[in-house]
Scaffold this motif. Structure first.
Motif, mmCIF file in Angstrom:
data_model
loop_
_atom_site.group_PDB
_atom_site.id
_atom_site.type_symbol
_atom_site.label_atom_id
_atom_site.label_comp_id
_atom_site.label_asym_id
_atom_site.label_seq_id
_atom_site.Cartn_x
_atom_site.Cartn_y
_atom_site.Cartn_z
ATOM 1 N N LEU A 27 0.863 -1.191 0.000
ATOM 2 C CA LEU A 27 0.000 0.000 0.000
ATOM 3 C C LEU A 27 0.890 1.229 0.000
ATOM 4 O O LEU A 27 1.829 1.332 0.792
ATOM 5 C CB LEU A 27 -0.921 0.004 1.222
ATOM 6 N N ARG A 28 0.582 2.165 -0.883
ATOM 7 C CA ARG A 28 1.388 3.379 -1.013
ATOM 8 C C ARG A 28 0.521 4.588 -0.680
ATOM 9 O O ARG A 28 -0.602 4.711 -1.173
ATOM 10 C CB ARG A 28 1.951 3.482 -2.424
ATOM 11 N N LEU A 29 1.052 5.468 0.138
ATOM 12 C CA LEU A 29 0.301 6.624 0.598
ATOM 13 C C LEU A 29 -0.178 7.489 -0.558
ATOM 14 O O LEU A 29 -1.330 7.922 -0.575
ATOM 15 C CB LEU A 29 1.130 7.452 1.590
ATOM 16 N N GLU A 30 0.664 7.723 -1.551
ATOM 17 C CA GLU A 30 0.258 8.583 -2.657
ATOM 18 C C GLU A 30 -0.893 7.958 -3.461
ATOM 19 O O GLU A 30 -1.762 8.666 -3.964
ATOM 20 C CB GLU A 30 1.440 8.935 -3.574
ATOM 21 N N THR A 31 -0.922 6.645 -3.554
ATOM 22 C CA THR A 31 -2.006 5.960 -4.254
ATOM 23 C C THR A 31 -3.301 6.041 -3.459
ATOM 24 O O THR A 31 -4.373 6.325 -4.012
ATOM 25 C CB THR A 31 -1.621 4.489 -4.518
ATOM 26 N N VAL A 32 -3.203 5.812 -2.154
ATOM 27 C CA VAL A 32 -4.371 5.891 -1.272
ATOM 28 C C VAL A 32 -4.939 7.310 -1.273
ATOM 29 O O VAL A 32 -6.144 7.516 -1.443
ATOM 30 C CB VAL A 32 -4.001 5.427 0.155
#
Length: 119
Positions: A27-32
């Motif tokens: 899980l990537r913060l920028e994607t979320v």
């Protein structure tokens, strides 16, 4: 005013396998955050966190006045970003927020979402 509590319900036995989603470690913060930048998507996640009535919900439960194709796109974006888990029940897909995974990866993020007030 305090944020509404996240409504966490236990996973019932015998659920169908989830649709493909990123593992918690990927899980990537920028994607979320990118998925949450859409007002409809953040409303979907917030409703699941605050108002859920059962373990998972079909698209119709949200009461969104949008074409099915548009809703399918938004739910897919949330699933592919790792925010929700979807399972196929016959012809129906049901969704719930990946609370434990998101709290492990991004502590406090879900509290921010529940504290957000939709316009």
């Amino acid at each position: 005013m305090a944020a509404p509590a996240v409504r966490e319900l236990p996973e019932p036995p015998g659920l169908p396998q989830p649709l493909p989603e990123p593992p918690v470690g990927e899980l990537r913060l920028e994607t979320v955050l990118g998925a949450l930048s859409d007002p409809l998507r953040i409303r979907i996640v917030r409703k699941l966190l605050v108002e859920r009535e059962q373990f998972d919900h079909p698209c119709g439960w949200f009461g969104l006045d949008r074409p099915k194709s548009s809703l399918t796109h938004h739910f897919k974006a949330l699933r592919e970003a790792g925010l929700i888990r979807q399972r196929q029940y016959g012809l129906e897909r049901r969704s719930h927020v990946r609370v434990a995974d998101l709290e492990a990866r991004f502590p406090g993020l879900l509290n921010l979402i529940t504290a957000w007030t939709p316009s």
